[in-house]
Design a protein around this motif. Sequence first.
Motif, PDB file in Angstrom:
ATOM      1  N   LEU A   1      14.835   6.242   3.879  1.00 28.68           N
ATOM      2  CA  LEU A   1      14.510   5.117   4.689  1.00 28.68           C
ATOM      3  C   LEU A   1      13.286   4.780   4.983  1.00 28.68           C
ATOM      4  O   LEU A   1      12.920   3.637   5.595  1.00 28.68           O
ATOM      5  CB  LEU A   1      14.798   6.203   6.068  1.00 28.68           C
ATOM      6  CG  LEU A   1      14.726   5.407   7.547  1.00 28.68           C
ATOM      7  CD1 LEU A   1      15.397   4.099   7.667  1.00 28.68           C
ATOM      8  CD2 LEU A   1      14.982   6.530   8.521  1.00 28.68           C
ATOM      9  N   GLY A   2      12.009   5.609   4.837  1.00 26.37           N
ATOM     10  CA  GLY A   2      10.640   5.183   4.652  1.00 26.37           C
ATOM     11  C   GLY A   2      10.483   3.788   3.784  1.00 26.37           C
ATOM     12  O   GLY A   2       9.677   3.041   4.243  1.00 26.37           O
TER      13      GLY A   2
ATOM     14  N   GLU B   1      13.510  -3.889   4.277  1.00 26.28           N
ATOM     15  CA  GLU B   1      14.079  -4.416   5.694  1.00 26.28           C
ATOM     16  C   GLU B   1      12.931  -5.310   6.086  1.00 26.28           C
ATOM     17  O   GLU B   1      11.918  -5.262   6.360  1.00 26.28           O
ATOM     18  CB  GLU B   1      14.320  -3.295   6.619  1.00 26.28           C
ATOM     19  CG  GLU B   1      15.007  -3.576   7.678  1.00 26.28           C
ATOM     20  CD  GLU B   1      15.221  -2.366   8.551  1.00 26.28           C
ATOM     21  OE1 GLU B   1      16.250  -2.316   9.125  1.00 26.28           O
ATOM     22  OE2 GLU B   1      14.290  -1.854   8.835  1.00 26.28           O
ATOM     23  N   ARG B   2      13.618  -6.774   6.494  1.00 22.25           N
ATOM     24  CA  ARG B   2      12.974  -7.705   7.046  1.00 22.25           C
ATOM     25  C   ARG B   2      11.938  -8.168   6.073  1.00 22.25           C
ATOM     26  O   ARG B   2      11.012  -9.153   6.543  1.00 22.25           O
ATOM     27  CB  ARG B   2      12.174  -7.263   8.477  1.00 22.25           C
ATOM     28  CG  ARG B   2      13.494  -7.073   9.461  1.00 22.25           C
ATOM     29  CD  ARG B   2      12.853  -6.804  10.660  1.00 22.25           C
ATOM     30  NE  ARG B   2      12.053  -5.779  11.004  1.00 22.25           N
ATOM     31  CZ  ARG B   2      12.453  -4.618  11.621  1.00 22.25           C
ATOM     32  NH1 ARG B   2      13.964  -4.735  11.875  1.00 22.25           N
ATOM     33  NH2 ARG B   2      11.971  -3.626  11.626  1.00 22.25           N
ATOM     34  N   LYS B   3      11.787  -7.834   4.883  1.00 21.72           N
ATOM     35  CA  LYS B   3      10.685  -8.429   3.838  1.00 21.72           C
ATOM     36  C   LYS B   3      11.546  -9.680   2.983  1.00 21.72           C
ATOM     37  O   LYS B   3      10.889 -10.252   2.258  1.00 21.72           O
ATOM     38  CB  LYS B   3      10.069  -7.310   3.059  1.00 21.72           C
ATOM     39  CG  LYS B   3       9.573  -6.108   3.676  1.00 21.72           C
ATOM     40  CD  LYS B   3       8.272  -6.659   4.147  1.00 21.72           C
ATOM     41  CE  LYS B   3       7.461  -5.238   4.911  1.00 21.72           C
ATOM     42  NZ  LYS B   3       6.340  -5.562   5.792  1.00 21.72           N
TER      43      LYS B   3
ATOM     44  N   MET C   1      21.517   0.058   3.059  1.00 25.61           N
ATOM     45  CA  MET C   1      20.492   0.944   2.558  1.00 25.61           C
ATOM     46  C   MET C   1      20.881   1.749   1.195  1.00 25.61           C
ATOM     47  O   MET C   1      20.528   2.655   0.846  1.00 25.61           O
ATOM     48  CB  MET C   1      20.112   2.141   3.365  1.00 25.61           C
ATOM     49  CG  MET C   1      19.224   1.511   4.587  1.00 25.61           C
ATOM     50  SD  MET C   1      18.646   2.833   5.672  1.00 25.61           S
ATOM     51  CE  MET C   1      18.007   4.045   4.801  1.00 25.61           C
TER      52      MET C   1
ATOM     53  N   PHE D   1      12.555   1.936   2.642  1.00 29.59           N
ATOM     54  CA  PHE D   1      13.502   0.713   3.021  1.00 29.59           C
ATOM     55  C   PHE D   1      12.909  -0.149   4.310  1.00 29.59           C
ATOM     56  O   PHE D   1      12.627  -1.166   4.230  1.00 29.59           O
ATOM     57  CB  PHE D   1      14.930   1.282   3.428  1.00 29.59           C
ATOM     58  CG  PHE D   1      16.023   0.069   3.852  1.00 29.59           C
ATOM     59  CD1 PHE D   1      16.699  -0.819   3.005  1.00 29.59           C
ATOM     60  CD2 PHE D   1      16.220  -0.135   5.184  1.00 29.59           C
ATOM     61  CE1 PHE D   1      17.345  -1.687   3.192  1.00 29.59           C
ATOM     62  CE2 PHE D   1      16.990  -1.111   5.614  1.00 29.59           C
ATOM     63  CZ  PHE D   1      17.709  -2.108   4.575  1.00 29.59           C
ATOM     64  N   SER D   2      12.382   0.631   5.060  1.00 29.71           N
ATOM     65  CA  SER D   2      11.820   0.239   6.490  1.00 29.71           C
ATOM     66  C   SER D   2      10.438  -0.551   6.356  1.00 29.71           C
ATOM     67  O   SER D   2      10.311  -1.392   6.604  1.00 29.71           O
ATOM     68  CB  SER D   2      11.491   1.447   7.391  1.00 29.71           C
ATOM     69  OG  SER D   2      12.617   2.059   7.884  1.00 29.71           O
ATOM     70  N   LYS D   3       9.618   0.037   5.276  1.00 30.18           N
ATOM     71  CA  LYS D   3       8.464  -0.502   4.978  1.00 30.18           C
ATOM     72  C   LYS D   3       8.514  -1.618   3.957  1.00 30.18           C
ATOM     73  O   LYS D   3       7.458  -2.590   4.066  1.00 30.18           O
ATOM     74  CB  LYS D   3       7.561   0.728   4.410  1.00 30.18           C
ATOM     75  CG  LYS D   3       5.920  -0.031   4.210  1.00 30.18           C
ATOM     76  CD  LYS D   3       4.997   1.258   4.024  1.00 30.18           C
ATOM     77  CE  LYS D   3       3.933   0.917   3.929  1.00 30.18           C
ATOM     78  NZ  LYS D   3       2.938   2.168   3.700  1.00 30.18           N
TER      79      LYS D   3
END
Length: 149
Positions: A40-41, A48-50, A74, A43-45
Amino acid sequence: MLFSIDLGFKSFVVRMANPHEPHFLKPLLPGFHSGITIPLGFFSKHIERKTNQKTWKLRSDASDKIWEVIQEGMRLTGGWKDFATANDLRIGDIVIFKHEGDMVFHVTPFGPSCCEIQYTDPDINKEEADAGDADENEITHIASSSRMI
């Protein structure tokens, strides 16, 4: 990161590893052949949205081939099993993914001993077996051995 070295009589361009290339590691648990979950860390950083790109390009030291693996949410799914099989990944291995940019990842597997898996060239093993008195079954077995820990 690229920089050049000029020795007066000869110039070189050197690519240094970027210390800011993000990494994540993944222990391989039973069922990993069907797909793995991206932490998750990470993916989020970094994902995701990149980017809208849903195909990862994986490469390793096991071969020169670049594997395309599909990201669904994910998870890495489509093409992952082929990559895992070709790289002789096993339950208990730990795999480090280094993001090199543009959804290209260098994958480095470590065995249960926590040592990096060293791949051998199957053609070299086959040539060595051919030079000896091994029968055909032994040659096939030796040629298919691709990893050493």
